[in-house]
Design an enzyme around this catalytic site. Structure first.
Site, PDB file in Angstrom:
ATOM      1  CG  ASN A 427     -15.543 -31.025  24.738  1.00  0.00           C
ATOM      2  OD1 ASN A 427     -16.741 -30.820  24.850  1.00  0.00           O
ATOM      3  ND2 ASN A 427     -15.035 -32.229  24.550  1.00  0.00           N
ATOM      4  CD  GLU A 428     -17.265 -34.177  26.820  1.00  0.00           C
ATOM      5  OE1 GLU A 428     -16.427 -35.029  26.511  1.00  0.00           O
ATOM      6  OE2 GLU A 428     -18.472 -34.262  26.514  1.00  0.00           O
ATOM      7  CB  ILE A 429     -10.466 -30.797  30.491  1.00  0.00           C
ATOM      8  CG1 ILE A 429     -10.219 -30.738  28.972  1.00  0.00           C
ATOM      9  CG2 ILE A 429      -9.221 -31.294  31.218  1.00  0.00           C
ATOM     10  CD1 ILE A 429      -9.105 -29.813  28.547  1.00  0.00           C
ATOM     11  CG  HIS A 496     -21.178 -32.076  27.612  1.00  0.00           C
ATOM     12  ND1 HIS A 496     -19.923 -32.164  27.063  1.00  0.00           N
ATOM     13  CD2 HIS A 496     -21.541 -30.775  27.523  1.00  0.00           C
ATOM     14  CE1 HIS A 496     -19.538 -30.958  26.661  1.00  0.00           C
ATOM     15  NE2 HIS A 496     -20.489 -30.096  26.943  1.00  0.00           N
TER      16      HIS A 496
END
Ligand code: BMA
Length: 827
Positions: A427-429, A496
């Site tokens: 997630n989102e790294i 996102h």
């Protein structure tokens, strides 16, 4: 005949702090926080400021112990394996005083042969858990940089430990770094051979024929000849074959075809047919069996390039599916308290809100078997992250080996589930590396080497080897399968969007930031008023009280909740009005976002809001609170995910109306659009008969706002549009020309009549004035209303059904306490 024996060792455990002398009763599966709570040694961690008081627990070492007497038949078995399905996390295991293993990863089981240590009479298993914080701190002292771990509230040790990231705190959850035996403990005993694993590879599935490869993995100590039997009752599969087994792991592949299979479909698109295969091996000495339930379906993620970039769309059995749903986080800070029923209630709530997809987000846990079995049964597509979120991770061999073992175990455990749509690395790294200032702050090799190895080499190769047909998507958000050279791209992959909430933008930004698959976006709100009462006494219910602030974990906090309320609504008159307006604000915001995503299909093919559920009672972006109460957003979701949706989009003086249809074709449907003032007078009405195609979004007409309104004021009118098909109103939507705070709303007035029919309560509401977002709460139960938070014209009658929660469903004496209000009563 010697069958394997699986001896459950979950009972009769005791525990203590390492320096204490008194042993207390423990529960396995469980964790130290709930064990302390059950022994009344601590107060409820979720109430008041207790979270702060209880931080000491994570800094201590804990010991768990149990004595057991093995049955005689165990001694006859060739292998006696102590199988610890889940240890949280740094644990040393002793068997009858001998150290047998050291664990450091909560995401895979630990096994050790203890046959040589097992004795008649009493045997002892003792497990020492080291503090997950104290274990890591010395290692961090020698590093010349920290890893980001922005959400970690306990000294940023989390990236080094393969333990649920959210245990260390998140922007919606408390920091409780648990220790304990979080999955079952068993003695797994076998003699010579057993079925280790089954993998059903669905390589060619169509309505006419399902061709599958049934892979059976058998572990054996010596040579055997056995009968292999494969049966499936529904399809009539019945195969019997004699096979030779060699020492070691034996891999058998059997090709099976099922003609005219009953296919599995996501919720809203068809039924969830499941087949159950039973595999048996048998000869005169041994017998073993294993069953697998699967749904047959062709599942693809279409990433094809097109004129706008490249698509990101789930295609099931050849049909493009618009993904409607939310992000799933662990449903408790202490997940060992959850059972199949808790999962079922939550997942049924998702289905009742017309969802077909959930994303198991990477900062939590790989969910329990119950979760995935229920998703198979209910038709929920699972976007499955590996458990990595919002930080960089170490890249040393030891860490990578541990992750490899974890990934191999989880993929083997989960790959037969038809609900799982894809694997996602993290997630989102990658986004954070490029856009959150990490690139400037941290050494380059953390991304180009460590990140790259983990998410672009190790995980994809394990996926490819063990689950070749499923997509591996390196990161969410992401634009393709290569190491990203920039943050997010709109037009490719998934997005996102956090311009609204995190960057303070107006709701209109949701419309300008539509990607191919919107996997996160959100708006915070407070939980149900009963839930607020649970953690905070009325005298502390104030937006600035310590307790309310303690239950608000987001950096922008309650000020941001208030800011968004005030951007759109009048000032709440007190704390409970603030709570209710925060919920209505979240409902309106996500409605606005999701409607624009759906209207943009097939360009956009997914809309998963942040977040479905909560892990404790507090403020968050969720639509269901910790106790399962539907917040306003969940009622809004049921409507904005309705298969048939009316969408209004204002563009200058034009108001465009579109219809989104996930259902089949609907020829000759009536679309009626009527403008009302707040006295209930109809100012004008338009009626059209049109054909609405299946799986489509289509703009039907555009109104000139000025000619629609004529001389009427924008501030006291509402446009209501509905679709009527075969005499039934299938959907409707209301449009206002100004923000809620600019509406001139009358003082509310209505009457209510209550009736009981069987277990349900029928609430008949009759409005005498216009009511903006009229709602009903039940203050002594967490049941569900058939509809809520709707607008009513004067003179309108609506019947709402209240279904009590399981606690009161069959209780004839139950008297629900209903409260009624609308936005008018909140300022
Ligand atoms: C997203 C998630 C979470 C977080 C949420 C709200 O980015 O991935 O990390 O809780 O935003 O800030």
């Amino acid at each position: 005949m010697r069958n394997k024996i699986v001896k459950d060792l979950n009972n009769n455990w005791t525990f203590k702090k390492d320096s204490d002398s008194i042993w207390l009763e423990a529960q396995v599966p469980g964790c130290v926080h709930t064990d302390l709570l059950n022994n009344k040694k601590i107060s409820d961690p979720f109430i008041g400021l207790n979270e702060i008081e209880l931080q000491w627990i994570a800094n201590e070492n804990w010991i768990y112990k149990r004595i057991f007497v093995p049955d005689d038949d165990i001694f006859k078995m060739g292998f006696v394996i102590l199988r610890l399905q889940g240890l949280d996390t740094y644990a040393t295991v002793f068997f009858n005083g001998d150290e047998v293993l050291k664990a450091n990863n909560m995401f895979h089981p630990w096994e050790i042969d203890v046959k040589h240590l097992l004795k008649k009479g009493e045997n002892e298993i003792l497990i020492e858990f080291e503090s997950p914080i104290q274990k890591v701190l010395p290692k961090m002292k020698h590093m010349d940089y920290e890893l980001p771990a922005d959400n970690d509230q306990i000294k940023k040790t989390s990236p080094f430990t393969r333990k649920a990231p959210y245990h260390y705190g998140w922007d919606w959850g408390p920091a409780f770094a648990t220790s304990g035996i979080w999955k079952s403990v068993e003695l797994f005993c076998y003699d010579s051979l057993y079925i280790k694993n089954i993998f059903i590879d669905q390589n060619d599935i169509s309505e006419k024929n399902a061709k599958i490869d049934l892979n059976v993995f058998i572990e054996s100590e010596s040579n055997h000849r056995v009968d292999l039997k494969i049966t499936e009752l529904k399809s009539g599969v019945n195969i019997l074959k004699s096979i030779d087994i060699q020492p070691g792991e034996n891999h058998l592949i059997r090709k099976i075809e099922i003609a005219n299979p009953d296919l599995w479909w996501p919720n809203g698109h068809g039924n969830q047919h499941l087949y159950e295969f039973k595999i048996q091996i048998k000869n005169k000495d041994f017998e073993d069996s294993m069953s697998v339930k699967i749904g047959l379906r062709d599942f693809r993620v279409n990433l094809d390039e097109d004129k706008d970039g490249s698509s990101f769309m789930f295609v099931v059995n050849g049909k493009p599916i618009f993904s409607k749903g939310a992000n799933w986080i662990p449903a408790d800070s202490f997940t060992t308290r959850l059972n199949r029923n808790s999962y079922k209630t939550l997942l049924l709530n998702a289905v009742n809100a017309n969802m077909n997809t959930l994303r198991v987000w990477g900062g939590g846990i790989y969910e329990s078997d119950d979760f995935y079995e229920l998703c198979d049964e209910l038709g929920i597509i699972v976007w499955q992250d590996f458990m990595f979120a919002c930080t960089l991770y170490p890249g040393d061999d030891k860490f990578l080996q541990s992750v490899k073992k974890e990934a191999e175990y989880q993929i083997k455990r989960l790959r037969n589930h038809c609900s799982i749509g894809l694997w996602c690395g993290n997630n989102e790294i990658a986004w954070a590396w490029h856009n959150w200032g990490w690139h400037e702050k941290y050494p380059e090799h953390l991304y180009t080497k460590d990140y790259n190895t983990l998410f672009h080499d190790l995980l994809p190769s394990v996926c490819k080897k063990l689950d070749p047909d499923r997509l591996y998507w390196p990161s969410s958000p992401g634009d393709d399968e290569k190491l990203p050279i920039e943050g997010q791209l709109y037009g490719k992959g998934d997005n996102h969007f956090w311009g609204v909430w995190h960057s303070g933008e107006e709701l209109s930004s949701f419309r300008n930031n539509v990607g191919r698959f919107m996997s996160e976006f959100g708006m915070q709100s407070f939980p149900d008023l009963k839930t607020v009462d649970y953690f905070c006494k009325p005298k502390y219910q104030d937006i600035n009280s310590d307790i309310v602030k303690q239950h608000q974990k987001a950096s922008l906090g309650n000020d941001n909740v208030m800011k968004y309320i005030l951007m759109n609504f009048n000032k709440p008159k007190d704390f409970s009005s603030f709570v209710m307006l925060s919920q209505i604000m979240a409902g309106e915001s996500i409605k606005f976002a999701v409607e624009s995503h759906r209207a943009n299909m097939p360009f956009c093919m997914g809309s998963l809001y942040w977040q479905l559920n909560d892990c404790w009672p507090g403020a968050s972006w969720s639509s269901l609170d910790y106790f399962g109460n539907w917040k306003a957003l969940h009622y809004f979701a049921k409507r904005f995910f309705n298969p048939l949706l009316i969408y209004f989009n204002a563009d200058g003086d034009n108001l465009r109306l579109s219809v989104v249809n996930d259902n089949d074709d609907m020829n000759n449907s009536e679309v009626s659009t009527e403008l009302f003032d707040f006295n209930g007078s109809s100012l004008n009405k338009h009626q059209f008969f049109i054909d609405i195609g299946s799986n489509s979004s289509k703009e039907l007409f555009s109104f000139e706002i000025s000619s629609l309104l004529q001389k009427h004021s924008k501030n006291n009118v509402m446009l209501r549009s509905s679709i009527i098909f075969e005499g039934k109103s299938l959907t409707s939507n209301d449009y206002f020309f100004v923000k809620p705070k600019e509406l001139i709303l009358p003082v509310q007035n209505y009457s209510v009549n209550l009736d009981k029919v069987d277990n349900d309560f029928i609430i008949a509401i009759k409005s005498t004035t216009f009511l903006y977002r009229f709602y009903i709460l039940c203050s002594n139960d967490s049941g569900v209303f058939s509809d809520n938070y709707f607008n009513m014209l004067p003179g309108q009658k609506i019947e709402v059904i209240y279904s009590p929660s399981n606690d009161y469903k069959n209780n004839q004496d139950f008297n629900p306490d209903f409260e009624f209000n609308s936005v008018q009563g909140l300022s």
